[in-house]
Design an enzyme around this catalytic site. Structure first.
Site, PDB file in Angstrom:
ATOM      1  N   GLU A 146     -36.749  -5.422-157.255  1.00  0.00           N
ATOM      2  CA  GLU A 146     -37.244  -6.794-157.258  1.00  0.00           C
ATOM      3  C   GLU A 146     -36.680  -7.611-156.099  1.00  0.00           C
ATOM      4  O   GLU A 146     -37.400  -8.411-155.481  1.00  0.00           O
ATOM      5  CB  GLU A 146     -36.915  -7.474-158.586  1.00  0.00           C
ATOM      6  CG  GLU A 146     -37.621  -6.873-159.791  1.00  0.00           C
ATOM      7  CD  GLU A 146     -36.868  -5.714-160.424  1.00  0.00           C
ATOM      8  OE1 GLU A 146     -37.316  -5.207-161.463  1.00  0.00           O
ATOM      9  OE2 GLU A 146     -35.815  -5.314-159.865  1.00  0.00           O
ATOM     10  N   LYS A 177     -43.020  13.972-169.297  1.00  0.00           N
ATOM     11  CA  LYS A 177     -43.436  12.899-170.189  1.00  0.00           C
ATOM     12  C   LYS A 177     -44.507  13.417-171.149  1.00  0.00           C
ATOM     13  O   LYS A 177     -45.413  14.134-170.756  1.00  0.00           O
ATOM     14  CB  LYS A 177     -44.004  11.722-169.396  1.00  0.00           C
ATOM     15  CG  LYS A 177     -42.967  10.895-168.662  1.00  0.00           C
ATOM     16  CD  LYS A 177     -43.624   9.722-167.958  1.00  0.00           C
ATOM     17  CE  LYS A 177     -42.613   8.862-167.237  1.00  0.00           C
ATOM     18  NZ  LYS A 177     -43.238   7.737-166.523  1.00  0.00           N
ATOM     19  N   ARG A 183     -34.086 -11.156-161.540  1.00  0.00           N
ATOM     20  CA  ARG A 183     -33.247 -10.229-160.782  1.00  0.00           C
ATOM     21  C   ARG A 183     -33.299 -10.502-159.290  1.00  0.00           C
ATOM     22  O   ARG A 183     -32.506  -9.968-158.529  1.00  0.00           O
ATOM     23  CB  ARG A 183     -33.688  -8.787-161.057  1.00  0.00           C
ATOM     24  CG  ARG A 183     -33.841  -8.455-162.531  1.00  0.00           C
ATOM     25  CD  ARG A 183     -34.113  -6.987-162.752  1.00  0.00           C
ATOM     26  NE  ARG A 183     -32.868  -6.245-162.869  1.00  0.00           N
ATOM     27  CZ  ARG A 183     -32.796  -4.927-162.966  1.00  0.00           C
ATOM     28  NH1 ARG A 183     -33.894  -4.194-162.930  1.00  0.00           N
ATOM     29  NH2 ARG A 183     -31.639  -4.318-163.089  1.00  0.00           N
TER      30      ARG A 183
END
Length: 617
Positions: A366, A280, A394
């Site tokens: 989730e 990253k 979700r």
């Protein structure tokens, strides 16, 4: 900054016409352009810097858009957008009428699947691969998924399904958490070329044919020898067990290795899994050193980087929640905090630091987060689930089946309720009031300011049943926050302004603009506080004493808080003139939050205008 070579690329076809030795220069110019562009518009940053070489290699090797690239989440697709004809529009990124921050099918034929939530790429790409097979097409389908997104159950469900199917699917794991030391990297790059070559594939297929003629014990032994030999050199045994041919890990910033490997894989049949290691923030030192801070950025000076000071502005609702959960944890040892991979976004950084043994990040899962909380609640703990409104969608089945049906004391601290501005419809919390209030046993609250948010969280925590406190992104009106926590009367609203003729029943973030509109109209304003149980007595009282009843909410009108008010009026058999204001039956696109609300008539001027229009009619 010079982008002479990049400027010649309008489509991936232009990229594919370049000699291979030009690709590093393309990647370098792309990185420079990306830094300059995002520094002016804001947006996702460190993840996009890490995916540049991979994006260049994919569009160079694959015949896009005929070959399908399916990106996961979409945080890393700015290079993809630049290479697919949208470079000139990057200055409009995440602005109203401009480019979306995520892949969007309506925006480009190269955006093959709309995303914003995590872990959907493998399932979608598998669906496309099956469609290609049914249509007798030779097009290839590639899913690019991050290591974070691979923590979700949906990704593994898709892997389990894909590995058992005879489809030409490539799953690329963009792993930006690992690092490869030079010697290990060279070895793995060599192995990747070998494992993706036709020679290896042919030998493997032929050996499988030969082994079919042997007795099962010998065949099983040979298979295990191959499996464990590869397992000693590569970490792919898990994916091999799913039925994939595992390749990698390879250096995701080495274009030669990427192009070689992808070119070989494109010729292979069946499900393939390529493990690519990236970093990253690659190429921009400040982002490399702090990729989390540079994940999503506002405008900044690319030379100086992000401003170090946070200023002394109003605290956000997220900060209010973060302070409350730390204070509450000191009072009750049963409290535990749970988040599905949103520690920073949900305001749990301090809580993790002060109570590490009571902090649980369950990764991007989730559904599991909610059932996990239910299990803890069964045995005497008091779980607080910190989750975005759009992500709670979700886990709706678990919310109903595992928590509410059993009437368990789980508190849902629901952040990003209502519109979210630049992130757009994939992240907007437009539906939670509607989908929460229809669930038995639920208590649903919406604070009008920062202090009310703190007191509602405390109120919800005291209940021995499922509760939800939903609050918006950003800061409120700057209300003074009381350190002392006091429980609010359940199901009771409060009149904030007494007027005449017009009564505005406002919920949560809409109380402030309603009060401003009421000044010009001399209207009554009620801060309803509770969506469920609704203060039906207050609704009846205001309906009987006013000529016009107006409900205002930052939630879809259909089935929302206003609908609850109308149901109460109908149940009481009262004749009433009602006006419902809220979000439309549509998906609201990205843009500045205040401007979006104004465009929908949900600022003070819009509320006043809508009421005057109803009165005049």
């Amino acid at each position: 900054m010079t982008t002479a070579l990049l400027d010649t690329i309008d489509t991936p076809a232009d990229l594919r016409r370049l000699p291979r030795e030009a690709l590093p220069k393309v990647a370098g110019e792309l990185r420079d352009f990306l830094v300059e562009s995002v520094s002016k518009t804001g947006g996702h940053f460190s993840s996009n810097l890490g995916s540049i070489e991979l994006t260049v290699a994919l569009h160079y090797v694959y015949d896009t858009p005929d070959d399908r690239l399916v990106w996961d989440v979409g945080h890393q697709t700015y290079p993809h957008k630049i290479l697919t004809g949208r470079k000139a529009r990057m200055n409009s990124m995440r602005q109203q009428g401009g480019l979306a921050g995520f892949p969007k099918r309506e925006e480009s034929p190269y955006d093959t699947f709309g995303v914003g939530h995590s872990s959907t790429s493998i399932g979608a790409a598998l669906g496309m691969a099956v469609a290609a097979k049914a249509q007798k097409s030779e097009r290839r389908c590639v899913a690019i998924i991050g290591d974070g997104a691979l923590t979700a159950g949906q990704a593994f469900e898709a892997l389990n399904n894909a590995g058992a199917m005879d489809t030409n699917l490539l799953v690329i794991l963009n792993d930006n958490e690992m690092s490869i030391s030079p010697n290990v990297g060279a070895l793995n790059n060599y192995l990747a070329r070998l494992l993706s070559s036709r020679f290896y594939s042919t030998v493997r297929q032929q050996s499988n044919k030969v082994l079919k003629g042997f007795a099962p014990p010998l065949r099983d032994l040979a298979s295990k020898v191959e499996e464990y030999a590869k397992g000693m050199l590569t970490p792919g045994t898990l994916f091999e067990e799913f039925g994939f041919n595992y390749i990698g890990p390879i250096d995701g910033h080495d274009l030669n290795v990427l192009v070689d490997t992808l070119s070989n894989i494109r010729k292979l049949k069946g499900p393939q899994f390529l493990h690519v290691v990236t970093r990253k923030g690659q190429g921009y030192k400040l982002a490399e050193n702090d990729p989390t801070a540079y994940h999503g950025v506002s405008r900044f000076d690319p030379v100086a980087g992000l401003a170090s000071g946070k200023g002394g502005g109003k605290p956000s609702y997220t900060q209010v929640f973060g302070d409350w959960i730390c204070d509450m944890a000191k009072k009750d040892h049963r409290l535990v905090g749970i988040t599905p991979a949103m520690r920073e976004g949900s305001g749990l950084v301090r809580f993790e630091r002060e109570h590490p043994e009571r902090y649980f990040d369950v990764a991007i899962a989730e559904q599991h987060a909610v059932t996990f909380a239910a299990g803890m609640a069964c045995d005497g703990m008091k779980p607080v689930v910190a989750i975005y409104s759009t992500f709670l969608q979700r886990a709706y089945d678990q919310l109903i089946h595992d928590v509410a049906l059993q009437n368990l004391p789980v508190l849902f601290a629901i952040d990003r309720a209502g519109l979210v501005g630049a992130d757009g419809p994939t992240h907007a919390g437009a539906f939670d009031l509607s989908f929460l209030r229809c669930i038995p046993n639920m208590t649903v609250m919406a604070p009008s300011d920062e202090n009310e948010c703190r007191q509602m969280l405390y109120t919800a925590y005291q209940l021995e049943s499922p509760t939800a406190v939903r609050y918006p992104r950003g800061s409120g009106c700057g209300a003074e926050i009381q350190t002392e926590m006091t429980a609010l009367p359940i199901g009771r609203g409060v009149v904030r302004r007494q007027g005449q003729r017009i009564a505005i029943l406002a919920f949560g973030s809409m109380v402030a603009p309603s009060l401003a509109a009421a000044e010009a109209l001399d209207a009554t304003v009620a801060d309803m506080r509770f969506v469920k149980p609704l203060d039906e007595a207050l609704v009846r009282e205001l309906a009987q004493s006013h000529d016009l009843l107006v409900t205002v909410e930052e939630n879809v009108v259909m089935g929302g808080a206003g609908s609850a008010c109308l149901e109460a009026i109908a149940a009481a058999g009262l004749p009433a003139n009602c006006l419902q204001l809220g979000l439309p039956d549509d998906y609201v696109e990205h843009g500045d939050h205040a401007r979006l609300l104004a465009g929908l008539g949900l600022d003070s001027a819009g509320i006043e205008a809508a009421i005057r229009a109803r009165l005049s009619s």
